[in-house]
Write an enzyme that holds these catalytic residues in place. Structure first.
Site, PDB file in Angstrom:
ATOM      1  N   ALA A  63      40.291  35.952  36.682  1.00 47.62           N
ATOM      2  CA  ALA A  63      39.887  34.719  36.012  1.00 47.62           C
ATOM      3  C   ALA A  63      38.395  34.496  36.253  1.00 47.62           C
ATOM      4  O   ALA A  63      37.849  34.921  37.277  1.00 47.62           O
ATOM      5  CB  ALA A  63      40.690  33.559  36.578  1.00 47.62           C
ATOM      6  N   GLY A 108      43.659  38.047  38.509  1.00 44.71           N
ATOM      7  CA  GLY A 108      44.348  38.054  37.219  1.00 44.71           C
ATOM      8  C   GLY A 108      44.320  39.428  36.546  1.00 44.71           C
ATOM      9  O   GLY A 108      45.224  39.764  35.771  1.00 44.71           O
ATOM     10  N   GLU A 111      47.059  41.261  37.988  1.00 41.79           N
ATOM     11  CA  GLU A 111      48.313  40.660  37.507  1.00 41.79           C
ATOM     12  C   GLU A 111      48.631  41.082  36.070  1.00 41.79           C
ATOM     13  O   GLU A 111      49.798  41.225  35.697  1.00 41.79           O
ATOM     14  CB  GLU A 111      48.231  39.144  37.660  1.00 41.79           C
ATOM     15  CG  GLU A 111      48.281  38.760  39.149  1.00 41.79           C
ATOM     16  CD  GLU A 111      47.865  37.334  39.433  1.00 41.79           C
ATOM     17  OE1 GLU A 111      46.776  36.924  38.966  1.00 41.79           O
ATOM     18  OE2 GLU A 111      48.610  36.611  40.121  1.00 41.79           O
ATOM     19  N   GLU A 131      42.766  36.124  45.759  1.00 40.25           N
ATOM     20  CA  GLU A 131      42.734  34.677  45.525  1.00 40.25           C
ATOM     21  C   GLU A 131      42.575  33.863  46.805  1.00 40.25           C
ATOM     22  O   GLU A 131      41.868  32.862  46.820  1.00 40.25           O
ATOM     23  CB  GLU A 131      44.007  34.231  44.776  1.00 40.25           C
ATOM     24  CG  GLU A 131      44.011  34.584  43.292  1.00 40.25           C
ATOM     25  CD  GLU A 131      44.568  35.977  43.018  1.00 40.25           C
ATOM     26  OE1 GLU A 131      44.701  36.792  43.963  1.00 40.25           O
ATOM     27  OE2 GLU A 131      44.870  36.248  41.842  1.00 40.25           O
TER      28      GLU A 131
END
Ligand code: HXC
Length: 258
Positions: A63, A108, A111, A131
């Site tokens: 992100a 992300g 992910e 994170e």
């Protein structure tokens, strides 16, 4: 960032294209990614999809921290849910998705690779769920999908430490299926996609769903809890400190919890 969609016969190549920021995602780009996968899902002439990143350094660095930094709790929850919409649009696509991981796959980005059916990596690929170093838990499915893929002990180590995993270790722990020199990665992903595309599309779709059924179990409940925890992190000081430190290019200093 642009999300490029290129057709190569019955194969679609989706490229996350913002190399100047290592293909990091903001809100709008995530929405476009999800819409692109929806469009592919409605196109029966596409038999297999390859997801990759533009440039030679990154699949996706996650992100966009610069944009995410100023979110509040409600904004964090919305962003997390949008991330789930995007990762589920990959996971629940009727056609199989091969992630061709060509460099950093962080947060992300990791992910999105985890939501794909098969992962091939280049020798320079680096995976991590960093994170917690930014004051938030993973928010786009990493707590659920990484745990199911590599097992709870290893997933806990990686998620709680934020440690980076290079391609050779990723292969050893089953995070990726195979590792290739960078200049061969797309060729190998295409060869595999062509094999899949030559099979019965109905049988392939059915088999994909059945494998997902074995893999997912209670993942949907877990994802809901993950989205809530992710939103809540944006009401706390650690998220502000973690992301501000990244933008200011310094180490984060986290206070003890009350
Ligand atoms: C915004 C990013 C970015 C990111 C890199 N950039 N990652 N911008 N968000 N996630 C930008 C940098 O700021 C820089 O731009 C440019 O890309 C090149 O990166 P550098 O840091 O200069 O490169 P390098 O020193 O080689 O380091 C590469 C790196 C590092 C190790 C990948 O950039 C890094 O640690 N990035 C953050 C990765 C990360 O923590 N991702 C997880 C995000 S959280 P400028 O203009 O400054 O030069 C996440 C949560 C998902 O994904 C769930 C959300 C709901």
């Amino acid at each position: 960032m642009a999300i490029d969609l290129e057709r190569r016969g019955s194969i679609a190549v989706v490229t996350m294209n913002r190399p100047e920021a290592l293909n990091a995602f903001n809100n709008e780009q995530l929405r476009v990614l999800a819409e692109t996968f929806d469009e592919i899902g409605n196109d029966g002439s596409i038999r297999c999809v390859i997801l990759t990143g533009a440039g030679e350094r990154a699949f996706a660095a996650g992100a966009d921290i610069k944009e995410m930094k100023d979110l509040d709790g409600a904004g964090g929850l919305t962003f997390g849910r949008l991330g789930h919409r995007a990762t589920r649009s990959v996971e629940e696509l009727p056609q199989p998705v091969i992630a061709a991981v060509n460099g950093f796959a962080l947060g992300g980005g990791c992910e999105l690779a985890l939501a794909s059916d098969i992962r091939l990596a280049s020798e320079n690929a680096v995976f991590a769920q960093p994170e917690v170093t930014l004051g938030i838990p993973p928010g786009w499915g990493g707590t659920q999908r990484l745990t199911r893929l590599v097992g709870p002990g290893l997933a806990s180590e990686l998620i709680l430490s934020g440690r980076r995993v290079k391609a050779d270790e990723a292969l050893r722990i089953g995070l990726v299926n195979s590792v290739w020199p960078l200049d061969q990665l797309m060729g190998e992903a295409t060869k595999l996609a062509e094999v899949i595309a030559a099979n019965s599309p109905l049988a392939v779709r059915s088999a994909k769903q059945l494998v997902r059924l074995a893999f997912n179990g209670q993942t949907i409940d877990g994802l809901d809890s993950e989205a809530r925890a992710f939103g809540e992190a944006f009401t706390m000081a650690d998220q502000k400190e973690g992301m501000t430190a990244f933008v200011e290019k310094r180490a984060a200093v986290f206070a003890d919890p009350a």
